[in-house]
Design a protein around this motif. Sequence first.
Motif, short mmCIF file in Angstrom:
data_model
loop_
_atom_site.label_atom_id
_atom_site.label_comp_id
_atom_site.label_asym_id
_atom_site.label_seq_id
_atom_site.Cartn_x
_atom_site.Cartn_y
_atom_site.Cartn_z
N VAL A 150 0.83 -1.21 0.00
CA VAL A 150 0.00 0.00 0.00
C VAL A 150 0.87 1.26 0.00
CG1 VAL A 150 -1.66 1.33 1.35
CG2 VAL A 150 -1.96 -1.14 1.09
N LEU A 151 1.92 1.26 0.82
CA LEU A 151 2.81 2.42 0.87
C LEU A 151 3.50 2.64 -0.47
CD1 LEU A 151 4.13 4.67 2.48
CD2 LEU A 151 5.86 3.03 3.25
N GLY A 152 3.98 1.56 -1.09
CA GLY A 152 4.64 1.69 -2.38
C GLY A 152 3.70 2.17 -3.46
N ASP A 153 2.47 1.63 -3.49
CA ASP A 153 1.50 2.05 -4.50
C ASP A 153 1.10 3.51 -4.30
OD1 ASP A 153 -0.32 1.02 -6.72
OD2 ASP A 153 -1.76 1.93 -5.34
N SER A 154 1.02 3.95 -3.04
CA SER A 154 0.72 5.35 -2.76
C SER A 154 1.83 6.26 -3.27
CB SER A 154 0.50 5.57 -1.27
OG SER A 154 -0.57 4.79 -0.79
N MET A 155 3.08 5.82 -3.08
CA MET A 155 4.20 6.62 -3.59
C MET A 155 4.17 6.71 -5.12
SD MET A 155 5.92 7.87 -1.11
CE MET A 155 7.42 8.32 -1.98
N ARG A 156 3.84 5.60 -5.77
CA ARG A 156 3.75 5.61 -7.23
C ARG A 156 2.65 6.56 -7.71
NH1 ARG A 156 0.47 3.70 -10.76
NH2 ARG A 156 -0.75 2.67 -9.11
N THR A 157 1.49 6.50 -7.06
CA THR A 157 0.39 7.38 -7.43
C THR A 157 0.75 8.84 -7.19
OG1 THR A 157 -1.18 5.63 -6.82
CG2 THR A 157 -2.05 7.86 -7.02
N ARG A 158 1.43 9.10 -6.09
CA ARG A 158 1.81 10.49 -5.79
C ARG A 158 2.80 11.02 -6.83
NH1 ARG A 158 5.84 13.02 -2.73
NH2 ARG A 158 5.18 15.01 -1.79
N TYR A 161 0.95 11.75 -9.97
CA TYR A 161 0.15 12.97 -9.84
C TYR A 161 1.03 14.21 -9.96
CZ TYR A 161 -2.80 16.53 -7.68
OH TYR A 161 -3.50 17.67 -7.42
N LEU A 162 2.20 14.18 -9.28
CA LEU A 162 3.11 15.32 -9.37
C LEU A 162 3.63 15.49 -10.80
CD1 LEU A 162 5.16 14.90 -6.06
CD2 LEU A 162 3.33 16.54 -6.55
N ALA A 163 3.93 14.37 -11.47
CA ALA A 163 4.39 14.46 -12.86
C ALA A 163 3.30 15.05 -13.75
CB ALA A 163 4.80 13.08 -13.36
N GLN A 164 2.04 14.67 -13.48
CA GLN A 164 0.93 15.22 -14.25
C GLN A 164 0.79 16.72 -14.01
OE1 GLN A 164 -2.85 13.47 -13.31
NE2 GLN A 164 -3.88 14.34 -15.09
N LEU A 165 0.95 17.14 -12.74
CA LEU A 165 0.87 18.57 -12.44
C LEU A 165 1.99 19.34 -13.13
CD1 LEU A 165 -0.05 18.65 -8.64
CD2 LEU A 165 -1.54 19.05 -10.61
N GLU A 166 3.20 18.78 -13.12
CA GLU A 166 4.32 19.44 -13.79
C GLU A 166 4.08 19.54 -15.29
OE1 GLU A 166 7.76 17.26 -12.72
OE2 GLU A 166 7.81 17.97 -10.64
N GLU A 167 3.57 18.45 -15.88
CA GLU A 167 3.30 18.47 -17.30
C GLU A 167 2.21 19.48 -17.64
OE1 GLU A 167 1.58 17.72 -21.09
OE2 GLU A 167 0.55 17.35 -19.18
N ARG A 168 1.20 19.56 -16.77
CA ARG A 168 0.13 20.52 -17.02
C ARG A 168 0.64 21.95 -16.88
NH1 ARG A 168 -5.05 19.73 -13.36
NH2 ARG A 168 -4.93 17.71 -14.44
#
Length: 398
Positions: A150-158, A161-168
């Motif tokens: 769960v911790l690893g999957d949360s880190m991947r999702t985060r 999300y940050l990469a998506q924000l940077e791209e946007r």
Amino acid sequence: MQRLYDFLRRHPTGVDSFWAVMLFGFSVLWVAQVPEGPDDVIGALIVAAFALVVALRRRAPEKMLLLAVLLGVVQLLVDFPPNPADFAMLVIIYSVAAHDGPRWASRLALVGGACAASVSQLRWPVENVSVAGQVFFTVVMSVPFVLAWVLGDSMRTRRAYLAQLEERAARLEREREAQSKVAVAAERARIARELHDVVAHNVSVMVVQADGAAYVLDTSPDLARQALETISSTGRQALAEMRRLLGILRTGEPEEAGEYVPQPDVQQIEDLVEQVRTAGLPVDFKVEGTPRRLPSGVELTAYRIVQEALTNTRKHGGPDVGASVRLTYFDDGLGLLVEDDGRGAAQEMYVDGGADGRGHGLIGMRERVGMVGGTLDAGPRPGGGFRISVLLPLKSAQ
């Protein structure tokens, strides 16, 4: 401290290798102290393989996950009980879940982690504990594996999300830059049209007056003096308008506000016609309908179209040419009709707005009319000459 942190971030495999060595050392000590178990060599090889899983968890997470599964099977077959090296399973489950890799690896890590405690309890059950106690122990031992995933999957999702924000943010920045460039280009085109209209009209008047002054200089000094005065006033007017336009490009305050002239409007068309008459071109000017205030963009467009049309008449109409200007106020629009009885213009200069690059004035007219949503028709007039017909839609200014 910051330098050390940056160094560790630049060398993740080195950091993992350090912890792999630490895990190998503790695990070897544990193997050496266990009186019952597999051969020390086999135990050391299993421990070393688990240490390799930790060392390469970020370089090849999927391969290390498969190696960890294989080691777990070997551990069951050779009866090698749970030991400190099994901590590598938690590490690789977290690493695979946090890695943006194939989903099968993440699912395998989750299923394997959830089943590890149950399989271990079946292979090496806790002695002197009831069935309920064994079930409780199995559930408790499964929690760390599930939490690691769960911790690893949360880190991947985060991170995603940050990469998506940077791209946007980068995309929005590019769009803002593109919009700024479009706005700058539009402003430059507008100023270029203004400069073309000002320079073409006033310079042509000055040329005509200068030629006339040179012709009558010896025979009629008074007429020559009057032509020179017209040249002077026209030049000053052109200079004032050019200063006004160039002042738009400056961010500072105007040097002398008195040197700038107001933006031309429909009321000044009569003065423009009178100026053209003074330059030697007969112009018949009429206004039909009820004059009223118009939007500033429409007024400037009307003025510039008449100015450019009369300039073209002087340049292309030939000798003994006459012109007429009609302004018609409709309920929902302003009509302009400029005609002359000269020799007209070459077809390529008015078809498609001067597609050959020579009809810059007509191109500017079409752009101006298009900006206010109007229509323009330019071409030869029946019986000779040239005509420009324009309809500008408008609403009465409040």
